[in-house]
Design a protein around this motif. Structure first.
Motif, mmCIF file in Angstrom:
data_model
loop_
_atom_site.group_PDB
_atom_site.id
_atom_site.type_symbol
_atom_site.label_atom_id
_atom_site.label_comp_id
_atom_site.label_asym_id
_atom_site.label_seq_id
_atom_site.Cartn_x
_atom_site.Cartn_y
_atom_site.Cartn_z
ATOM 1 N N PRO A 1 46.768 50.148 32.056
ATOM 2 C CA PRO A 1 46.452 48.769 31.684
ATOM 3 C C PRO A 1 47.047 47.708 32.603
ATOM 4 N N ARG A 2 48.073 48.048 33.380
ATOM 5 C CA ARG A 2 48.698 47.053 34.261
ATOM 6 C C ARG A 2 48.040 46.968 35.633
ATOM 7 N N LEU A 3 46.943 47.602 35.810
ATOM 8 C CA LEU A 3 46.252 47.635 37.089
ATOM 9 C C LEU A 3 45.763 46.238 37.485
ATOM 10 N N HIS A 4 45.970 45.867 38.756
ATOM 11 C CA HIS A 4 45.514 44.555 39.233
ATOM 12 C C HIS A 4 44.752 44.649 40.548
ATOM 13 N N LEU A 5 45.182 45.548 41.426
ATOM 14 C CA LEU A 5 44.592 45.653 42.762
ATOM 15 C C LEU A 5 44.137 47.086 43.005
ATOM 16 N N ILE A 6 42.920 47.221 43.513
ATOM 17 C CA ILE A 6 42.353 48.533 43.806
ATOM 18 C C ILE A 6 41.884 48.519 45.249
ATOM 19 N N TRP A 7 42.235 49.560 45.991
ATOM 20 C CA TRP A 7 41.723 49.728 47.349
ATOM 21 C C TRP A 7 40.645 50.794 47.319
ATOM 22 N N ALA A 8 39.554 50.550 48.041
ATOM 23 C CA ALA A 8 38.459 51.513 48.107
ATOM 24 C C ALA A 8 37.866 51.500 49.513
ATOM 25 N N ASP A 9 37.117 52.556 49.841
ATOM 26 C CA ASP A 9 36.501 52.589 51.171
ATOM 27 C C ASP A 9 35.173 51.833 51.159
ATOM 28 N N GLY A 10 34.563 51.740 52.320
ATOM 29 C CA GLY A 10 33.354 50.938 52.506
ATOM 30 C C GLY A 10 32.174 51.352 51.655
ATOM 31 N N TYR B 1 32.059 51.606 48.632
ATOM 32 C CA TYR B 1 32.111 50.884 47.358
ATOM 33 C C TYR B 1 31.941 49.378 47.541
ATOM 34 N N ALA B 2 31.620 48.947 48.739
ATOM 35 C CA ALA B 2 31.424 47.521 49.009
ATOM 36 C C ALA B 2 30.140 47.036 48.340
ATOM 37 N N GLY B 3 30.000 45.732 48.280
ATOM 38 C CA GLY B 3 28.780 45.150 47.714
ATOM 39 C C GLY B 3 29.024 44.572 46.343
ATOM 40 N N GLU B 4 28.061 44.740 45.463
ATOM 41 C CA GLU B 4 28.125 44.113 44.148
ATOM 42 C C GLU B 4 29.222 44.692 43.256
ATOM 43 N N LEU B 5 29.721 45.878 43.582
ATOM 44 C CA LEU B 5 30.807 46.464 42.783
ATOM 45 C C LEU B 5 32.055 45.588 42.831
ATOM 46 N N VAL B 6 32.324 44.961 43.972
ATOM 47 C CA VAL B 6 33.496 44.098 44.114
ATOM 48 C C VAL B 6 33.425 42.955 43.102
ATOM 49 N N ASP B 7 32.263 42.319 43.015
ATOM 50 C CA ASP B 7 32.087 41.221 42.055
ATOM 51 C C ASP B 7 32.104 41.731 40.619
ATOM 52 N N TRP B 8 31.517 42.898 40.389
ATOM 53 C CA TRP B 8 31.475 43.478 39.047
ATOM 54 C C TRP B 8 32.885 43.756 38.530
ATOM 55 N N VAL B 9 33.733 44.317 39.390
ATOM 56 C CA VAL B 9 35.117 44.620 38.994
ATOM 57 C C VAL B 9 35.857 43.332 38.650
ATOM 58 N N SER B 10 35.661 42.313 39.472
ATOM 59 C CA SER B 10 36.330 41.037 39.233
ATOM 60 C C SER B 10 35.871 40.386 37.936
ATOM 61 N N SER B 11 34.574 40.359 37.698
ATOM 62 C CA SER B 11 34.057 39.692 36.496
ATOM 63 C C SER B 11 34.290 40.513 35.225
ATOM 64 N N THR B 12 34.257 41.843 35.325
ATOM 65 C CA THR B 12 34.402 42.688 34.140
ATOM 66 C C THR B 12 35.859 42.873 33.731
ATOM 67 N N TYR B 13 36.732 43.148 34.698
ATOM 68 C CA TYR B 13 38.123 43.475 34.373
ATOM 69 C C TYR B 13 39.142 42.459 34.887
ATOM 70 N N GLY B 14 38.726 41.569 35.771
ATOM 71 C CA GLY B 14 39.660 40.611 36.344
ATOM 72 C C GLY B 14 40.552 41.209 37.415
ATOM 73 N N TRP B 15 40.172 42.362 37.930
ATOM 74 C CA TRP B 15 40.939 43.031 38.984
ATOM 75 C C TRP B 15 40.396 42.646 40.352
ATOM 76 N N THR B 16 41.179 42.910 41.376
ATOM 77 C CA THR B 16 40.753 42.699 42.748
ATOM 78 C C THR B 16 40.417 44.049 43.367
ATOM 79 N N LEU B 17 39.180 44.208 43.802
ATOM 80 C CA LEU B 17 38.758 45.416 44.514
ATOM 81 C C LEU B 17 38.697 45.068 45.989
ATOM 82 N N GLU B 18 39.638 45.604 46.750
ATOM 83 C CA GLU B 18 39.731 45.317 48.177
ATOM 84 C C GLU B 18 39.167 46.509 48.960
ATOM 85 N N ILE B 19 38.210 46.233 49.816
ATOM 86 C CA ILE B 19 37.578 47.279 50.611
ATOM 87 C C ILE B 19 38.356 47.463 51.908
#
Length: 130
Positions: A36-45, A47-65
């Motif tokens: 539950p304390r998750l805030h920042l997620i690193w992922a490879d290329g 997972y780029a695209g609309e998933l970045v916005d989806w993660v931010s709007s759904t969970y409030g987390w930062t998905l950094e590619i």
């Protein structure tokens, strides 16, 4: 999903016909419950695209590619991505993780947890002699 040490936080096994970005949504939904304390997620290329916005709007987390540099030629270790690759190598060394022997996805998930538990216990029990 692994932490910065490469230890497994959550596992979701799904059918091979599920796109990586859609599978990531399943992993992140489970991760929300497990970590539950998750805030920042690193992922490879991949997972780029609309998933970045989806993660931010759904969970409030930062998905950094973590992207491969445009001028990179040949193989080069990329920051943060090697952690997941190392974890996959650890799992591959566990006999039941070397191939897909399991019939049910839940059994495969359990085998990943068993392999990581064995790895952590082995490291905790390892006695150094001086």
């Amino acid at each position: 999903m692994v932490d910065t040490l490469g230890l497994v936080l959550t596992v979701v096994v799904h059918a091979a016909d599920v796109q990586d970005r859609d599978g990531a949504k399943l992993v992140l939904a489970q991760g929300r419950l497990d970590v539950p304390r998750l805030h920042l997620i690193w992922a490879d290329g991949g997972y780029a695209g609309e998933l970045v916005d989806w993660v931010s709007s759904t969970y409030g987390w930062t998905l950094e590619i973590v992207k491969r540099p445009a001028d990179m030629v040949g193989f080069q270790v990329l920051p943060r991505r090697w952690v997941v690759e190392r974890t996959l190598a650890w799992l591959g060394r566990y006999r039941r993780g070397s191939k897909d022997y399991e019939y049910l996805p839940k059994t495969s998930e359990t085998m990943v947890y068993v392999a990581m538990t064995r790895l952590m216990v082995k490291r905790l029990a390892h006695k150094k002699t001086f």
